[in-house]
Enzyme design. Structure first.
Site, mmCIF file in Angstrom:
data_model
loop_
_atom_site.group_PDB
_atom_site.id
_atom_site.type_symbol
_atom_site.label_atom_id
_atom_site.label_comp_id
_atom_site.label_asym_id
_atom_site.label_seq_id
_atom_site.Cartn_x
_atom_site.Cartn_y
_atom_site.Cartn_z
ATOM 1 N N LYS A 181 0.608 -1.481 -0.424
ATOM 2 C CA LYS A 181 -0.208 0.042 0.127
ATOM 3 C C LYS A 181 0.989 1.510 0.214
ATOM 4 O O LYS A 181 0.739 2.119 -0.834
ATOM 5 C CB LYS A 181 -1.017 -0.479 1.354
ATOM 6 C CG LYS A 181 -1.879 1.401 1.064
ATOM 7 C CD LYS A 181 -2.181 0.932 2.400
ATOM 8 C CE LYS A 181 -1.352 2.162 3.066
ATOM 9 N NZ LYS A 181 -2.076 3.394 4.821
ATOM 10 N N ASN A 182 2.524 1.256 1.057
ATOM 11 C CA ASN A 182 2.992 2.123 0.893
ATOM 12 C C ASN A 182 3.566 2.885 0.196
ATOM 13 O O ASN A 182 4.652 3.697 0.159
ATOM 14 C CB ASN A 182 3.394 2.486 2.317
ATOM 15 C CG ASN A 182 2.366 2.288 3.191
ATOM 16 O OD1 ASN A 182 1.483 2.592 3.381
ATOM 17 N ND2 ASN A 182 2.838 2.238 4.476
ATOM 18 N N CYS A 192 -5.739 8.085 9.864
ATOM 19 C CA CYS A 192 -6.079 7.180 11.267
ATOM 20 C C CYS A 192 -5.425 8.305 12.213
ATOM 21 O O CYS A 192 -4.628 8.959 12.127
ATOM 22 C CB CYS A 192 -4.332 5.841 11.179
ATOM 23 S SG CYS A 192 -5.635 4.590 10.722
ATOM 24 N N ARG A 195 0.727 13.486 12.432
ATOM 25 C CA ARG A 195 1.669 13.438 11.541
ATOM 26 C C ARG A 195 1.268 15.229 10.751
ATOM 27 O O ARG A 195 0.995 15.037 9.516
ATOM 28 C CB ARG A 195 1.612 12.603 10.479
ATOM 29 C CG ARG A 195 1.502 11.077 10.953
ATOM 30 C CD ARG A 195 1.862 10.291 10.273
ATOM 31 N NE ARG A 195 0.070 9.194 10.023
ATOM 32 C CZ ARG A 195 -0.131 8.519 9.544
ATOM 33 N NH1 ARG A 195 0.955 7.517 9.025
ATOM 34 N NH2 ARG A 195 -1.079 8.103 9.416
ATOM 35 N N ASP A 213 4.840 -0.113 12.352
ATOM 36 C CA ASP A 213 3.702 -0.069 11.892
ATOM 37 C C ASP A 213 3.407 -1.931 11.837
ATOM 38 O O ASP A 213 2.841 -2.333 11.632
ATOM 39 C CB ASP A 213 3.532 -0.242 10.281
ATOM 40 C CG ASP A 213 2.656 0.841 9.461
ATOM 41 O OD1 ASP A 213 2.815 2.336 10.409
ATOM 42 O OD2 ASP A 213 3.052 1.116 8.476
ATOM 43 N N ARG A 242 -8.570 -0.940 4.334
ATOM 44 C CA ARG A 242 -7.665 0.402 4.310
ATOM 45 C C ARG A 242 -6.310 0.035 3.402
ATOM 46 O O ARG A 242 -5.363 0.166 2.718
ATOM 47 C CB ARG A 242 -7.525 1.565 5.305
ATOM 48 C CG ARG A 242 -8.675 2.203 5.170
ATOM 49 C CD ARG A 242 -8.726 3.294 6.315
ATOM 50 N NE ARG A 242 -7.459 4.232 5.815
ATOM 51 C CZ ARG A 242 -6.147 4.503 6.336
ATOM 52 N NH1 ARG A 242 -6.352 4.007 7.819
ATOM 53 N NH2 ARG A 242 -5.080 4.876 5.882
#
Length: 426
Positions: free
Chosen positions: A22-23, A118, A123, A314, A406
């Protein structure tokens, strides 16, 4: 709202295919804005965040088409692009800020809503703003939006030396994409080193960018006037792989993770080895793989999250579950986000023994967890509760799994194929 019902106590056995990251996929979708030619991505994971990003790009005028069985998407960003990312489309996804650099670099302007996502802590985007300002952008915050243009009289961004106050993954990605079309040389210092950033750099190089040093903390980019289209395969998701490693280590069993890249998970694998899991990595005709085997009680492992190549934030919640049922006591120190222990209260409902003080959680292993109804609070917390359900006695119901969707591609189907008793409840 969907839920997962899990009956614990079953070991996991078989093969599982690790999806694209995803990232990596999210910034690479945004990178399509840098060229007027078609860009094709393969191995794109089927995730809610990916769908949201595609919807955002579609709203700007980017043409996209899905094809093939392995997550193929072709995108084309012509010259008639509306360079705006509205709040309604990006409020659930912090990665939306990744359109800022490409829009500025190619079109000279952007209006991007401050992102959501989230609720795991602050951030801030101030590092993005400072870096792009150093490259010649004029940026203001107006009514919840970042409004960016080129400085008066400028036709392109220009190269600059950018040394961020902190390591920022999305900041490094925004600067990489912006610098690829900037005039002159850009030097990124204190750059993030994650494999997803190196993968983005390889995609940009395939598009004609001139980049050296990606994968290190010091990256050189020589800007070019324009970029071409390309075909690029998204790298395998190291966090999904790490999540399955923890699930097998906690539940017991023998699983091969297809396409998993062990070199991207050194810190996690080292801790799993010390805990007592057997892990080997290799490469065969099907590509990279990681094999994990576990039986019997594990030993608790203390760890501290930090930037790559350290232990990833993570993976903190998933590994904490393993400590909950391991022998001994472990200290878990979270240094990246200030509000990333929200899964602790849910684990306590399952019988875990955890005490938190600030950014430190002390986990005392127990003989067993017991199933209960729990509620997911963010993406990785969702994964930790699924792992907890796999090892708990009786039935666990995990609510609010839209967070899970997600970032994990069909997680319950993959676990069921490995022997887990898990199903989605509508």
């Amino acid at each position: 709202m969907d839920k997962l019902r899990i009956t614990g106590g079953r070991p996991l056995n078989g093969d599982v295919i690790i999806s694209g990251a995803k990232n990596a996929a999210l910034p690479e979708l945004c990178a399509a804005l840098l060229s007027a030619e078609p860009v094709t991505l393969t191995n794109v994971p089927r995730l809610r965040d990916v769908a949201t990003m595609r919807h955002l790009l579609d709203s700007m005028g980017v043409q996209s088409q899905t094809h093939g069985e392995r997550g193929g998407i072709t995108l084309q960003a012509g010259d008639d692009i509306r360079p705006e990312a509205p709040y309604e489309l990006v409020k659930t996804m912090r990665a939306s800020v990744l359109v800022l650099g490409p829009l500025l670099a190619r079109f000279g302007r952007a209006r991007v809503s401050l992102p959501g996502g989230c609720a795991i802590g602050s951030r801030p985007v101030d590092q993005h703003i400072k870096g792009l300002q150093a490259m010649g952008a004029a940026i203001e915050v107006e009514h919840g939006y970042l409004v960016a243009t080129l400085a008066r009289g400028k036709q392109r961004l220009h190269g600059a030396r950018i040394a961020t106050d902190m390591v920022t993954v999305t900041g490094t990605e925004n600067f990489l994409m912006a610098a690829a079309l900037a005039e002159g040389e850009t030097l990124l210092e204190n750059a993030a080193q994650e494999p997803e950033i190196a993968d983005l750099a390889e995609m940009l190089i395939a598009m004609g960018a001139k980049i050296e040093g990606h994968g290190s903390s010091r990256i050189h980019i020589q800007g070019v006037p324009q970029l071409r289209g390309c075909t690029h395969q998204v790298v395998a998701d190291r966090i999904e792989a790490g999540t399955f490693l923890c699930a097998v280590a906690a539940s017991g069993g023998d699983v091969v993770l297809r396409h998993g890249r062990a070199e991207h998970l050194d810190a996690v694998i080292d801790k799993l080895h010390e805990a007592g899991a057997a892990i080997e990595a290799g490469h065969d005709a099907a590509g990279h793989f990681i094999r994990v085997r576990a039986s019997g009680q594990l030993k608790a492992q203390s760890f501290r999250t930090t930037e790559y190549p350290g232990f990833p934030t993570d993976m903190q919640a998933q590994f904490m579950v393993l400590n909950c049922i391991a022998q001994g006591t472990a200290r878990v120190t979270e240094t990246i986000f200030e509000n990333r222990f929200m899964h602790v209260n849910e684990l306590l409902r399952l019988g875990a023994r955890i005490q938190t003080e600030g950014r430190v959680a002390v986990v005392e292993g127990v003989h067993r967890l017991s199933g209960a109804a729990v509620m997911a609070t963010d993406l990785r917390a969702s994964a930790s509760l699924v792992i907890a359900g796999l090892v708990a006695d009786g039935q666990t119901i995990v609510d609010r799994i839209y967070h899970l969707d997600r970032g994990y591609d069909q997680m319950e189907n993959k676990l069921r194929a490995l022997g887990a008793d898990i199903e989605r409840m509508k």
